[in-house]
Every structure is written in C-alpha cells, then in structure tokens.
Design an enzyme around this catalytic site. Structure first.
Site, mmCIF file in Angstrom:
data_model
loop_
_atom_site.group_PDB
_atom_site.id
_atom_site.type_symbol
_atom_site.label_atom_id
_atom_site.label_comp_id
_atom_site.label_asym_id
_atom_site.label_seq_id
_atom_site.Cartn_x
_atom_site.Cartn_y
_atom_site.Cartn_z
ATOM 1 N N LYS A 42 3.418 6.817 -5.895
ATOM 2 C CA LYS A 42 3.899 5.826 -6.071
ATOM 3 C C LYS A 42 3.031 4.705 -6.313
ATOM 4 C CE LYS A 42 5.348 4.308 -1.606
ATOM 5 N NZ LYS A 42 6.226 3.671 -0.713
ATOM 6 N N TYR A 276 -14.744 -24.132 -6.678
ATOM 7 C CA TYR A 276 -13.603 -24.974 -6.497
ATOM 8 C C TYR A 276 -13.427 -25.565 -5.247
ATOM 9 C CZ TYR A 276 -11.479 -23.332 -11.047
ATOM 10 O OH TYR A 276 -11.428 -22.757 -12.074
HETATM 11 C C1 LIG Z 1 9.874 6.862 1.954
HETATM 12 C C2 LIG Z 1 8.210 7.174 2.074
HETATM 13 N N1 LIG Z 1 7.894 8.509 2.392
HETATM 14 C C3 LIG Z 1 6.595 8.708 2.613
HETATM 15 C C4 LIG Z 1 5.380 7.688 2.169
HETATM 16 C C5 LIG Z 1 4.100 8.001 2.321
HETATM 17 O O1 LIG Z 1 3.569 7.231 3.656
HETATM 18 P P1 LIG Z 1 1.942 7.219 3.986
HETATM 19 O O2 LIG Z 1 1.296 6.625 2.957
HETATM 20 O O3 LIG Z 1 1.815 6.452 5.206
HETATM 21 O O4 LIG Z 1 1.769 8.788 4.146
HETATM 22 C C6 LIG Z 1 6.010 6.329 2.223
HETATM 23 C C7 LIG Z 1 5.248 5.086 1.942
HETATM 24 O O5 LIG Z 1 5.287 3.820 2.022
HETATM 25 C C8 LIG Z 1 7.449 6.149 1.812
HETATM 26 O O6 LIG Z 1 7.860 4.882 1.675
#
Ligand SMILES: Cc1ncc(COP(=O)(O)O)c(C=O)c1O
Length: 383
Positions: A42, A276
């Site tokens: 993601k 700046y």
């Molecule tokens: C629902 C969910 N599962 C798994 C993960 C993965 O977490 P990590 O990056 O700590 O492995 C996330 C990360 O934000 C998440 O929101």
C-alpha cells in the site's frame, strides 16, 4: 562521482532488487511452511514504488498474496498484470465495490452497508471477504455481536464467501512488552472460537504485521501481512531489541536510496545569510552546493539547518531552510564538488550513511513516514 543508474533524472529513488529478495527470503524462512507471506504494498509500496516492487515480489514466487490500502491501488496492480490474490485493507466507497469485484480484489469488511451493497451486486463472480475484528486498536473492525451479524449476512448470500478474519495490533512496535498484544491475541482467539462455534469458519486468519511476526510467533497464523520489514526497515528499535533478546540473528537490508545531483556550486562570504528567513548565517567563507530537491519532493522542511546529505562520500550539512524545490548544503570541507555530482539524501555513499531512521529522528517521526512521503512522481529505478 558518476551517476550510473539514472543519468537523466534530477531526483530519483533507487531500489535494490537484491536487498528486496534477501528480505523476502528472510521472511519466507521465518514464517515457515504454514504461513503465507502477504507483502503490504500500500501507499506506493511505502514510497518505494508499487509497480516495480510488486513485480519483483510476484516474479520471486515467494509471496502468496499482496495487500493494498485502496481499490485504486488494487486496480493499478491488476492493470500491471498482478495475478496474486490482492486484499484491500482500507475502506472502499460503496460506489467502488463493483470495480473491486470486477478485478477480483478481496475486501476487508466491517460495515453492514458494505455487505448489503455487495450482496445486491449482479455478478457471477465469487466475492471473497475478510471480516475485521475489533480487538483493542479501536480503528477498523467490529465486536463479536457485529461480526456474528455480518458473518450471517455473508453466509446467507450465494455470491459472498467469508474467506478470512483479521485484526491489527495497537501496541507491538512501540514497546518490548507484549502484554497488550497478548490481550488482543486472546480476544481475537475468543471471538474466532465463538464465530466458529456458530458455523462461521474462515480459512485465512491473519493478524501479524512485521513486528508481530518477528517477536510474537503465535500471531503468524495462515497469513502474515508484512510491510516495513520487506523494505529492509525495522518497525522500531524496540522490535530490534526484543528480537536480539530472543537470540535471533535476523537481518534486514534497506531497499531504497534517494538521490539527487548538485545544481550549482558557489562561494558565500562570511556573515552572509542562506535561504528564506535568513535562518543561517555563515561564520566563515562558505562553499555551498545548491540541490534541486525540496519539500515538494518529500524532503521535509523540518530538515532545515538540521540534516546532512552525502556528497563525495562525506557529510554535508543542510544550511538554511529547505524550500519547495531547492535546498542548500555546506561543502566548504569537501573539496572538488562540481555541478552534476551525485548527492545521497537517504542511503549510503562511501562509508557514510543517512538512514530512514536518522531522517525520522531529525523531523520527529518514524521511518515509515519518511519513506512513504517521498513524492510518488519521482522515478523509481531498480538496480
Ligand atoms: C492492517 C495492516 N496490516 C499490516 C500492516 C503492515 O505493517 P508493517 O509495515 O508494520 O509490517 C499495516 C501497516 O500499516 C496495516 O495497516
């Protein structure tokens, strides 16, 4: 220094395929045969670039699933040919559910409205759903009563399949104390037992993120959703310490380097201001390198007068404020710097390194935020 990976780029991200594969193999080994690996790609694969990262993961054959946040992220993977099961972790607007189904995205559900809309979809496709259980994070998820209602609705519909139950830990990264996570695991197991007793069994249970899968083996279950670790970054110092205490030799290799090049070299007299707001005043005749990178690119403004970048294998302090598209580094003590020389914002050069954790410390955040906020428009180059 010659630019080898990206001769035509102004600012770019380099991805080490070798490191990514090493991390994938490390997690594959850690999880063992009973747990499938679900890389979390993601948010543009945590800023690394979803397209190249997903391609390397998929061709490696080491992962069974992929997880994204949104329907659009899932569709992008499908457009690029991803065949793996893709689970959407985040919310899908009701109007977008048909898109998700059309492209075989698995959905995380916790709302009656979502399930009702899915039930009403005219499709011959089976729609695979993962019920998110509320175990104490108080983010997405439903309590047992809600889960039973949704499970009943799903079971009662021909086109819906209850494929999984998930939850997410609230306090696994920030501590070496696993008691809160332990309570969440217990609640999850209790809810699962109740759901199964009522006939609502699901094949894929998943609750582990990187930290949980590393330090809390009981959480690995059928699928582990691994994000930050795959990119070679530790979820936290506490995770690293906990693992060391358990005697583990587990290693990670950062996948990402972030680079730019020198745009101008100039000499500024003593007593002049830089940038700046006149926040930095030279105390000696100073040589500065003007760098074509700024906060638009994800180089946080809080790095002003704080960070250093690497030029010719040496640390060059950032002087003055980071601007939208530019910043300035002090190269007085680094001889021979010329326009076009490679500059490392994050990564290694010679014997020096700027880590994501170091950048995070400078701006008061975590490594996750540093890498995910690198502007997605910047080119990602696999090396
Ligand atoms: C629902 C969910 N599962 C798994 C993960 C993965 O977490 P990590 O990056 O700590 O492995 C996330 C990360 O934000 C998440 O929101």
């Amino acid at each position: 220094m010659q630019i080898t990976a990206a001769n035509d780029h102004l600012i770019w991200v380099e991805l080490s395929k070798k490191s990514l594969l090493k991390n994938l193999q490390a997690f594959r080994g850690l999880l063992g045969g009973g747990t499938k690996l679900c890389p979390v790609v993601k948010s543009n694969a945590y800023g690394h670039g979803a397209a190249p990262i997903a391609k390397i993961i998929e061709t490696s054959g080491l992962a069974g699933w992929l997880a994204v946040n949104s329907v659009d992220e899932g569709l992008e993977l499908r457009r690029r040919g991803t065949k793996l099961p893709v689970l959407v972790l985040g919310y899908v607007p009701l109007e977008r559910l048909s898109d998700a189904v059309l492209h075989d995205l698995r959905l995380t559900v916790y709302n009656r409205e979502t399930v009702l809309r899915l039930k009403a979809l005219k499709t011959k496709k089976k729609i695979y759903l993962h019920l998110k259980l509320e175990t104490g994070t108080n983010r997405q998820g439903v309590d047992l009563k809600g889960a039973l209602q949704l499970a009943k609705m799903i079971k009662g519909s021909k086109n819906l399949a209850l494929e999984g139950y998930s939850t997410h830990f609230a306090n696994i990264e920030d501590t070496t104390d696993r008691s809160f996570a332990g309570r969440q695991l217990q609640r999850y197991q209790k809810m699962l037992a109740e759901l199964e007793k009522k006939g609502f069994k699901a094949a894929v249970n998943h609750i582990a993120c990187t930290a949980a899968s590393l330090v809390f083996p009981q959480t690995r279950l059928q699928l582990a959703r691994i994000g930050i670790g795959l990119y070679g970054l530790w979820p936290s110092r506490e995770t690293m310490v906990s693992l060391k205490e358990q005697g583990s030799e587990f290693r990670l290799e950062p996948v990402l380097s972030w680079k730019t090049r020198v745009a101008q070299v100039k000499t500024v007299a003593a007593g002049e201001y830089i940038g700046y707001g006149c926040t930095f005043r030279t105390s000696r005749k100073t040589k500065i390198a003007v760098l074509p990178v700024g906060y638009y690119d994800g180089y946080d403004r809080k790095l002003s007068n704080t960070a250093y970048v690497l030029i010719k294998g040496k640390r060059a302090p950032v002087r003055g404020r980071v601007c939208m598209n530019l910043c300035m580094a002090d190269i007085t003590d680094i001889p021979g710097v010329k326009p076009e020389d490679e500059v490392v914002l994050l990564g290694k050069q010679g014997r020096e390194q700027v880590s994501a954790e170091q950048l995070a410390q400078w701006i008061g955040t975590i490594n996750y935020e540093v890498v995910t906020r690198i502007n997605p428009l910047l080119p990602r180059v696999v090396v």
